[in-house]
Design an enzyme around this catalytic site. Structure first.
Site, PDB file in Angstrom:
ATOM      1  CE1 TYR A 101      -3.641   2.629   1.283  1.00  0.00           C
ATOM      2  CE2 TYR A 101      -1.679   3.603   2.242  1.00  0.00           C
ATOM      3  CZ  TYR A 101      -3.002   3.710   1.855  1.00  0.00           C
ATOM      4  OH  TYR A 101      -3.667   4.896   2.044  1.00  0.00           O
ATOM      5  CD  GLU A 190      -5.853   4.675  -0.736  1.00  0.00           C
ATOM      6  OE1 GLU A 190      -5.909   5.060   0.442  1.00  0.00           O
ATOM      7  OE2 GLU A 190      -6.810   4.135  -1.325  1.00  0.00           O
TER       8      GLU A 190
END
Ligand code: GDP
Ligand code: MN
Length: 380
Positions: A101, A190
């Site tokens: 992530y 993101e």
């Protein structure tokens, strides 16, 4: 402005971040064709402006073009958290060895962009932050100094990535993400998951990209990406009328002049026990047409049961606003109860104008708190 995954990936591609090859499709037939062109297995991905598509059945692997068409049939029209799927992204399927992530956003408290990176990607980042906070590496970038390569290395080592080729690729992507963030005036970039394939190739499998609305004038190509159909219809109407409007979910329509006063008005409605239906800023002018435009947006929200006008006349003259309100009532034949609080420049004149006209649904209160209390009562 939030971008779809495929649009965010297009911006990633422009700064060199590796992304899979794909095609957009709006029908099962187009999904089939896209799969044929791409060749081999593909992944069919619902394009909606919300996360958690995988869990909702909006991301499906297809071994061939026929399966791509079948999955597309099921995914188009799917309701994912209130967003109905109309577009699909058909991408060459990737083999996944690891899911990481990576994100970059603003930390408003510190007034700096904040990187977050963890090797525990793929799942909800909130869960990682709550259960294993140490696994989430955080790093601020001083916007005046800009990004430095050592910062990427700190993120990569901090998260425990040990494979040298992976370290190198991720460090490069981190720098590229910072480039994208600055170059496209982003508020959020993101990548979840950032994957490592079994061959050791790192790439962005997903994208969440938010561009600052106030910077869109600098990016006409990005502004064009907006999907008007997906936007809240009231926010779209407000944009067309140049009204500063944010939809909230209560019953009291809020209209103030100036962002600060309008925010205080939202607060005072809450303080009085009510729930604001929206935030609407008339701006400095507060002329009659501005009032008509604002009311035409607010009153189209079926949740609105009463409207609270909170006006402090500085440059804005209260008599002008009072005339605007009367003109709007007259033109729009509004029957909703309205509470008006006028103070500042020409307030007495404004109140007199309203008192003389005295429409039955119009209430004038002298203070902000009394007006809010009244509006909350009327909305109940
Ligand atoms: P989200 O659920 O909205 O965050 O959508 P993602 O694009 O992140 O996809 C959700 C999950 O689907 C990923 O975490 C992967 O596990 C899986 N997935 C997506 N694309 C592929 C792919 O090309 N190959 C494989 N094997 N899995 C994929
Ligand atoms: Mn994702």
């Amino acid at each position: 402005m939030d971008l779809y995954e495929y649009q965010g990936k297009e911006l990633f591609r422009r700064v060199g971040i590796p992304v899979g090859d794909g095609r957009l499709a709006t029908t099962p037939g187009e999904a089939r064709q896209a799969a044929e062109v791409l060749g081999g297995p593909v992944v069919i991905k619902a394009q909606v402006l919300t996360g958690g598509r995988g869990k909702a059945g909006g991301v499906k692997l297809a071994r061939n073009a026929h399966e791509a068409e079948e999955h597309a049939k099921n995914i188009i029209g799917l309701d994912i958290k209130g967003h109905v799927v109309k577009r699909l992204w058909v991408e060459q399927a990737s083999d996944i060895a690891k899911e990481y992530y990576l994100s970059l956003t603003f930390d408003r408290g510190v007034k700096k962009p904040l990187f977050m990176f963890t090797t525990q990607g793929g799942i909800d980042i909130e869960q990682v932050a709550a259960e294993t906070p140490d696994a989430l590496v955080r790093l601020h970038v001083d916007p005046l100094e800009g990004f430095n390569p050592w910062q990427a290395r700190r993120l990569v080592y901090g998260a425990g990535v040990t494979e040298p080729s992976e370290q190198k690729q991720i460090a490069k992507i981190i720098g590229q993400l910072y480039d994208a963030f600055v170059r496209f005036d982003a508020m959020l970039c993101e990548v979840n998951p950032l994957i490592v394939t079994p061959d050791g190739i790192v790439k962005a499998l997903d994208s969440k990209f938010t561009v600052d609305d106030n910077a869109l004038y600098r990016h006409p190509d990005i502004a064009e990406m907006r999907d008007e159909d997906a936007a809240d219809p009231l926010e779209a109407l407000a944009r067309a009328k140049h009204v500063t409007y944010v939809k909230l979910d209560g019953e009291v329509g809020v209209c103030g002049n100036g962002a600060g006063l309008t925010m205080s008005t939202v607060d005072v409605v809450t303080f009085a026990g009510g729930r604001p239906a929206n935030f609407c800023d008339l701006g400095g002018g507060g002329d009659a047409q501005g009032v008509v435009d604002a009311l035409s947006v607010i009153t189209q929200d079926p949740q609105v049961k009463a409207v609270f006008f909170n006006i402090f006349g500085g440059i804005t003259r209260c008599d002008e606003v009072a005339r605007g309100i009367l003109q709007a009532l007259d033109e729009m034949k509004l029957e909703l109860p309205m509470v008006v609080r006028l103070d500042g420049t020409n307030a007495e004149e404004g109140r007199r104008i309203l008192a003389e006209a005295a429409p039955a649904n119009l209430h004038v209160s002298p203070t902000m708190l009394e007006a809010a209390t009244r509006a909350v009562e009327l909305a109940a």
